[in-house]
Design a protein around this motif. Structure first.
Motif, mmCIF file in Angstrom:
data_model
loop_
_atom_site.group_PDB
_atom_site.id
_atom_site.type_symbol
_atom_site.label_atom_id
_atom_site.label_comp_id
_atom_site.label_asym_id
_atom_site.label_seq_id
_atom_site.Cartn_x
_atom_site.Cartn_y
_atom_site.Cartn_z
ATOM 1 N N GLY A 4 0.790 -5.101 -2.713
ATOM 2 C CA GLY A 4 0.135 -5.245 -4.010
ATOM 3 C C GLY A 4 -1.061 -4.342 -3.837
ATOM 4 O O GLY A 4 -1.555 -4.086 -5.064
ATOM 5 N N GLN A 5 -1.840 -4.198 -2.741
ATOM 6 C CA GLN A 5 -2.912 -3.485 -2.721
ATOM 7 C C GLN A 5 -2.841 -2.243 -2.497
ATOM 8 O O GLN A 5 -3.621 -1.425 -2.121
ATOM 9 C CB GLN A 5 -3.827 -4.015 -1.268
ATOM 10 C CG GLN A 5 -3.848 -5.714 -1.343
ATOM 11 C CD GLN A 5 -4.721 -6.123 -2.361
ATOM 12 O OE1 GLN A 5 -5.909 -5.782 -2.512
ATOM 13 N NE2 GLN A 5 -4.412 -7.131 -2.850
ATOM 14 N N GLY A 6 -1.594 -1.791 -2.644
ATOM 15 C CA GLY A 6 -1.029 -0.318 -2.618
ATOM 16 C C GLY A 6 -0.981 0.296 -1.335
ATOM 17 O O GLY A 6 -1.108 1.323 -0.916
ATOM 18 N N LEU A 7 -0.794 -0.594 -0.175
ATOM 19 C CA LEU A 7 -0.612 -0.194 1.289
ATOM 20 C C LEU A 7 0.759 -0.254 1.777
ATOM 21 O O LEU A 7 1.336 -1.046 1.397
ATOM 22 C CB LEU A 7 -1.714 -1.125 2.029
ATOM 23 C CG LEU A 7 -2.982 -1.480 1.550
ATOM 24 C CD1 LEU A 7 -3.802 -2.400 2.233
ATOM 25 C CD2 LEU A 7 -3.972 -0.049 1.664
ATOM 26 N N ASP A 8 0.904 0.735 2.550
ATOM 27 C CA ASP A 8 2.135 0.833 3.349
ATOM 28 C C ASP A 8 2.204 0.034 4.430
ATOM 29 O O ASP A 8 1.344 -0.373 5.140
ATOM 30 C CB ASP A 8 2.280 2.287 3.734
ATOM 31 C CG ASP A 8 2.412 3.334 2.927
ATOM 32 O OD1 ASP A 8 3.051 3.246 1.888
ATOM 33 O OD2 ASP A 8 2.041 4.706 3.130
ATOM 34 N N LEU A 9 3.580 -0.632 4.419
ATOM 35 C CA LEU A 9 3.806 -1.589 5.303
ATOM 36 C C LEU A 9 5.153 -1.635 5.707
ATOM 37 O O LEU A 9 6.104 -1.338 4.557
ATOM 38 C CB LEU A 9 3.488 -2.877 4.799
ATOM 39 C CG LEU A 9 3.568 -4.207 5.713
ATOM 40 C CD1 LEU A 9 2.631 -4.093 6.921
ATOM 41 C CD2 LEU A 9 3.434 -5.512 4.843
ATOM 42 N N ASP A 10 5.780 -1.930 6.952
ATOM 43 C CA ASP A 10 7.039 -1.710 6.893
ATOM 44 C C ASP A 10 7.676 -3.249 6.745
ATOM 45 O O ASP A 10 7.700 -4.181 7.742
ATOM 46 C CB ASP A 10 7.381 -1.415 8.632
ATOM 47 C CG ASP A 10 8.860 -1.442 8.838
ATOM 48 O OD1 ASP A 10 9.741 -1.953 8.241
ATOM 49 O OD2 ASP A 10 9.263 -0.938 10.223
ATOM 50 N N ARG A 11 7.911 -3.693 5.710
ATOM 51 C CA ARG A 11 8.059 -4.863 5.513
ATOM 52 C C ARG A 11 9.382 -5.464 6.279
ATOM 53 O O ARG A 11 9.525 -6.591 6.219
ATOM 54 C CB ARG A 11 8.456 -5.193 3.729
ATOM 55 C CG ARG A 11 6.970 -5.012 3.154
ATOM 56 C CD ARG A 11 7.211 -4.880 1.622
ATOM 57 N NE ARG A 11 7.391 -6.381 1.044
ATOM 58 C CZ ARG A 11 7.326 -6.632 -0.166
ATOM 59 N NH1 ARG A 11 6.844 -5.763 -1.145
ATOM 60 N NH2 ARG A 11 7.460 -7.879 -0.372
#
Length: 191
Positions: A51-58
Motif C-alpha cells: 500500500g506504500q507503493g513498494l515492491d515486495l515478494d508477497r
C-alpha cells in the motif's frame, strides 16, 4: 471408554503447499496454529508495504511466515520453552523437503534480523513473528522504518508513524490470537 476430542477452533488458512508440508513433518497443532496466526499478521504487514507503493515478494513473505518455526516439529520442547535449536533444524528440514534456499532461509533468519544481507521480506516475517502477540522490538522496528523511509523517500518520522499505527492496530487483536493458539495442543495425539 472412548474419549471424544472436542473440535479445535478454526485457524486462518495456510498455503496448501505449506499445509501439506506441515502434515508430512507431523507438526503439532500448537505449531500449526502459531504459523497460521503469524502468516495472517505477515499478510497484513505485506499489504501495508504494498500500500506504500513498494515492491515486495508477497509469496515469499507468506511462505516464510507460514514456515518460520517449522523446526519446532523437530524440537517440540521449544513450543513451550525458550530455545533456538529449531532455527537451523527448520532450515535443514525445509531444504530436505526440496524448498529452495531463499525460502528456507526464513526458518534460520527470523530471529537474526540484524545479520548482513537480511532481505526486506525476512525483516517483515521477523516483525510479524513479534507483532502477532503485540511484542514490540525497537531494533527490529527501527530497521523496518529505515527500509520504509529509504524506499518511499519519506522522512523517517513519517515512516515510523505509519508503521507504529499499523503495529498498534495489529496488537489490539493479540489476545484473540494468543487464546486461539493456546486452544491447540502442544503435542499430537492424546498423551
Amino acid at each position: 471408554m472412548t474419549t471424544v476430542r472436542p473440535p479445535l477452533p478454526s485457524l486462518p488458512p495456510l498455503p496448501p503447499d505449506v499445509a501439506e508440508l506441515l502434515r508430512t513433518v507431523d507438526a503439532p497443532p500448537r505449531l500449526v496454529a502459531h504459523l497460521a496466526l503469524v502468516a495472517e499478521v505477515a499478510e497484513r504487514i505485506a499489504e501495508f508495504w504494498a500500500g506504500q507503493g513498494l515492491d515486495l515478494d508477497r509469496a515469499a513473505v507468506r511462505f516464510g511466515a507460514a514456515t518460520h518455526d517449522i523446526g519446532k516439529a523437530v524440537h517440540p520442547e521449544e513450543l513451550s520453552a525458550p530455545g533456538s535449536a529449531h532455527e537451523p533444524a527448520g532450515y535443514a528440514l525445509l531444504l530436505a523437503h526440496g524448498v529452495p534456499e531463499p525460502l528456507a532461509r526464513f526458518a534460520r533468519s527470523h530471529a537474526s534480523w540484524g545479520e548482513p544481507g537480511t532481505t526486506t521480506e525476512e525483516l517483515l516475517v521477523s516483525l510479524a513473528d513479534k507483532a502477532w502477540k503485540n511484542q514490540r522490538v525497537q531494533d527490529l522496528e527501527d530497521r523496518v522504518v529505515d527500509r520504509l523511509a529509504a524506499a518511499t523517500g519519506r522522512e523517517r518520522w513519517e515512516a515510523f508513524l505509519a508503521l507504529d499505527d499499523l503495529l498498534t492496530r495489529i496488537g489490539e487483536d493479540a489476545p484473540r490470537r494468543l487464546a486461539l493458539q493456546a486452544a491447540h495442543p502442544v503435542r499430537t495425539g492424546w498423551n
